[in-house]
Design a protein around this motif. Sequence first.
Motif, PDB file in Angstrom:
ATOM      1  N   GLY A  78       0.808  -1.225   0.000  1.00 38.59           N
ATOM      2  CA  GLY A  78       0.000   0.000   0.000  1.00 38.59           C
ATOM      3  C   GLY A  78       0.830   1.258   0.000  1.00 38.59           C
ATOM      4  N   PRO A  79       0.133   2.403  -0.119  1.00 37.11           N
ATOM      5  CA  PRO A  79       0.822   3.696  -0.186  1.00 37.11           C
ATOM      6  C   PRO A  79       1.488   4.038   1.152  1.00 37.11           C
ATOM      7  CG  PRO A  79      -1.553   3.995  -0.037  1.00 37.11           C
ATOM      8  CD  PRO A  79      -1.320   2.528  -0.182  1.00 37.11           C
ATOM      9  N   ARG A  80       2.485   4.918   1.080  1.00 39.55           N
ATOM     10  CA  ARG A  80       3.217   5.324   2.304  1.00 39.55           C
ATOM     11  C   ARG A  80       2.378   6.316   3.104  1.00 39.55           C
ATOM     12  NH1 ARG A  80       5.861   1.690   0.485  1.00 39.55           N
ATOM     13  NH2 ARG A  80       8.095   1.610   0.115  1.00 39.55           N
ATOM     14  N   ASN A  81       1.253   5.860   3.619  1.00 40.23           N
ATOM     15  CA  ASN A  81       0.391   6.759   4.399  1.00 40.23           C
ATOM     16  C   ASN A  81       0.520   6.436   5.893  1.00 40.23           C
ATOM     17  OD1 ASN A  81      -0.891   4.367   4.686  1.00 40.23           O
ATOM     18  ND2 ASN A  81      -2.663   4.873   3.406  1.00 40.23           N
ATOM     19  N   ALA A  82      -0.371   7.018   6.698  1.00 41.87           N
ATOM     20  CA  ALA A  82      -0.271   6.827   8.152  1.00 41.87           C
ATOM     21  C   ALA A  82      -0.411   5.353   8.522  1.00 41.87           C
ATOM     22  CB  ALA A  82      -1.350   7.659   8.843  1.00 41.87           C
ATOM     23  N   ALA A  87       1.755   0.388  10.749  1.00 39.38           N
ATOM     24  CA  ALA A  87       2.045  -1.047  10.650  1.00 39.38           C
ATOM     25  C   ALA A  87       3.534  -1.281  10.902  1.00 39.38           C
ATOM     26  CB  ALA A  87       1.645  -1.576   9.271  1.00 39.38           C
ATOM     27  N   ARG A  88       4.376  -0.450  10.309  1.00 32.70           N
ATOM     28  CA  ARG A  88       5.829  -0.567  10.509  1.00 32.70           C
ATOM     29  C   ARG A  88       6.182  -0.425  11.984  1.00 32.70           C
ATOM     30  NH1 ARG A  88      10.143   0.054   6.088  1.00 32.70           N
ATOM     31  NH2 ARG A  88       9.895  -2.169   5.938  1.00 32.70           N
TER      32      ARG A  88
END
Length: 180
Positions: A78-82, A87-88
């Motif tokens: 998915g996109p690098r969003n919040a 998740a990271r």
Amino acid sequence: MLRNGPSEFGLVTRLIHWAMMLLVIGQLALGLRIADMEPGLANLWLYGLHKTIGFGILALILLRIGWHILSPPPPPLGPRNAAFWAARAAHWAIYALLIAIPLTGWAGSSATGIDVMIADRWTVPPLVEASEEAEAFWFRLHDILTKLLMALVTIHMLGAFKREMEGDGTLTRMIRGRAR
Ligand code: HEM
């Protein structure tokens, strides 16, 4: 494939992931059970089992980190969003807790003054000197960190189910290796 790819999970990472899931959930349940017991001859084996599984989890998480240095896992989908960064952060926090929790259990057990053993066979060195204060401190920390782990594992699982239901294959990728 044994190794991880740029967007696939290899067999080694997947096997470690699911083995750890079973061990950690079993260990949380066993820990809650023994923390409620009066230690005695009849239930001493349950404490031994909990310690042995705890050292197994510690070994597996170190192995997993070592493996991920050799074969980096793909980033979350998915996109690098919040949600991506959340998740990271959850993954890193779970890793840190899976190291800190066995160490605090080991320290608390050392503080009782009784030999800490793996599989009733191998004695590990004490991490701290025996004292009632140290025992209370380290087991309190063990307790708090395990509650934090329970919360994070729940969020981690709900996140994986949510992404899977939205159709991006997050969960499928950890089962079969590829998202589709
Ligand atoms: C990832 C690994 C581990 C997990 C998830 C885990 C989980 C737990 C949990 C949930 C409890 C109950 C806490 C409470 O409600 O007070 C507990 C208690 C306990 N754990 Fe662990 N534990 C782990 C590793 C270890 C290790 C390596 C040792 C010792 C070498 C250990 C020794 C103990 C002992 C002796 C208790 C009972 C404490 C008491 O009687 O208050 N644990 N553990």
